[in-house]
Scaffold this motif. Sequence first.
Motif, PDB file in Angstrom:
ATOM      1  N   ARG A 183      -9.094   9.859   6.017  1.00 67.48           N
ATOM      2  CA  ARG A 183      -7.632   9.693   6.099  1.00 67.48           C
ATOM      3  C   ARG A 183      -6.876  10.987   5.787  1.00 67.48           C
ATOM      4  O   ARG A 183      -5.640  10.980   5.773  1.00 67.48           O
ATOM      5  N   ASP A 213       0.806  -1.214   0.000  1.00 64.81           N
ATOM      6  CA  ASP A 213       0.000   0.000   0.000  1.00 64.81           C
ATOM      7  C   ASP A 213       0.843   1.270   0.000  1.00 64.81           C
ATOM      8  O   ASP A 213       0.317   2.358  -0.222  1.00 64.81           O
ATOM      9  N   GLN A 214       2.152   1.151   0.236  1.00 64.13           N
ATOM     10  CA  GLN A 214       3.012   2.338   0.318  1.00 64.13           C
ATOM     11  C   GLN A 214       3.528   2.736  -1.063  1.00 64.13           C
ATOM     12  O   GLN A 214       4.078   1.917  -1.797  1.00 64.13           O
ATOM     13  N   ASN A 232      -7.694  -1.923  -2.457  1.00 68.41           N
ATOM     14  CA  ASN A 232      -7.080  -1.840  -1.128  1.00 68.41           C
ATOM     15  C   ASN A 232      -8.053  -2.322  -0.050  1.00 68.41           C
ATOM     16  O   ASN A 232      -9.138  -1.754   0.115  1.00 68.41           O
ATOM     17  N   VAL A 252      -0.237   6.609  -0.705  1.00 69.50           N
ATOM     18  CA  VAL A 252      -0.965   5.355  -0.459  1.00 69.50           C
ATOM     19  C   VAL A 252      -1.558   4.862  -1.775  1.00 69.50           C
ATOM     20  O   VAL A 252      -2.237   5.611  -2.484  1.00 69.50           O
TER      21      VAL A 252
END
Length: 587
Positions: A174, A89-90, A120, A101
């Motif tokens: 987020r 995810d990075q 995701n 992300v």
Amino acid sequence: MNEEWVLHRKETRRLFSNATWVPLRASMQDEKGDVREVGFLSDVFGCGSVAFPPEQREFVEERLGWSQIGTGHDVLPYAYKDGHYTTIDQYQYNDKEPIGVNLVFEHPQPVVSRRQWILNPDLVVALRLIKEGTKWVRPEEDFVEVARESFDENGAHCLVEIKREFLIDYLAARNLSLRLSYYRQRVENVPTLEGSAYANLKDHQEERDGGRFELLVRGVNDVFGGSWAMVRAWRTDVDEDEDAPVMGPEDDKNTAHESSRGVRGGFDGVRVEGEFWRDEWIDHQSRSVRVRGDEDTNLPQFIVETDGKRMASSDLDNEDIGRWLWFRASVVTELLGHRGFSLEWYTAETGGIRSTSGYVTHFGINSSDLITVYAYDVARLSPWEQHIWAAHNVVPEGKVSSELLDSQVKSDPASTQAFEVVLFESMRMLEAGFKKEYSIALFTHDIDDDAALQHVSRFVCKDQASLLRLAKELVRVFSDRLNVRELRKLAVHADKEKFGSNKLLQNVLSQKVGEDRAREVFAEIAGAYDMRVGDAHPTGSKIADAIALAGIDQDQSFLRQGEQLINNFGRSIWYTGKFLFEHLQED
């Protein structure tokens, strides 16, 4: 095709930042013909995306584009030799420096030559989605489609997109913004420019609609023709007869080579190619109702007073508010028309609507055939459900349902039963009696009582046509399931071979109570059966006779007529069981 097509003018005017669906990753190509021949057409769309925090915005705009974010960007985990591990995810710009992300992951499957992309899981769980086929849906919002996947002819992923409404809710939770980088290409090979749709076009580049467009007009031969060279090199020191040959270091003595050159050409036509690149932000609105639970400012208002006064849902969202709301009975059937909703009964006049919000909304039916509900029970529901209730909200009339008050205020629920429930209990008792007394199955097949209760309900009746359909449903769950073959063995009438299911059961009953009494017990079932026939032809005196035979008072509201039809039908079944098997109960 035409100029508009190859210049992408319609497409470049459209931004995903105000579109319903946003691509998270795309690699789509529609080709027709041979790329080196006249008549070839190609339409390509590629897109990549990464979500970034606000502190990276300036850096992203200055440094990152199609090459860094587009489909050439590998979304994969990476294990460094020093023990450092970068999760999938990075997003990294430099090694070991995650700055964003990834919302779509790659899952390479070279063995089966297939490309798979994965949404995701954090996004999936945060929005509480479930997958159905190629779609991700959110059950608690009427199973609305939130994300979807598309595949190419080889079964490989070519598109993953998400509804912007849900994407920005997640991004707000987020504090991220999504950066899209996408590329469009359209190509057509034409015999000549003269006389074609592209006769007036020339090579050019321009900044357009926040992106960069380039048009290339070239001969097909200039693109695919030209000189070529080939070199072949091989080893000469391998003894093929040795069991385990070993090659030594390579040098001029143990190698040989050859080369060849040529010219490839002769391709006819002109290639007209339009390309467009653009980077775009999808920003949130600092509000996350679903993921973070922020207050929804778009909730409805409800009528709370006889003068039509309304109160906002947010003001009613309090267990101690002490108010009830009134609704047309049609709200029940509308809610039951949505997937995941169900009706359950508590007493003769109260029940509950179980919804995808996870709540059961306790309701009562009042003297004016209106649905009354404690205000808080509606105000706590999901916004989309509240809007359905609000559409059926009316001025208070007929007071609050007395049986609902018995339960909610007096803590002394009524001991009554809904006729819908009694109907199914009566069928089960009759079925058990036949099993015990005659050792036969009364019905040819079983049904799910809870599922059938959703259709056998007084709430479906809003006019005569729907009343007739209810009769048809009653016949379906009872008469049409009767085991004619076994009942015919029990019947004693001379014409039993001609009898239908109801007549056969009536004959079995007549052996216990006589013809007249059996006919009296079965009158309302017979009336409902005749009403079923009227569902296809709902006019004429025969329908009126059937309704009268079913014991229905047509001066009552249709909701009460439906209730009466269910009651009378169920009562006939109950009396059939009582008269047939009363001796079993005494034993």
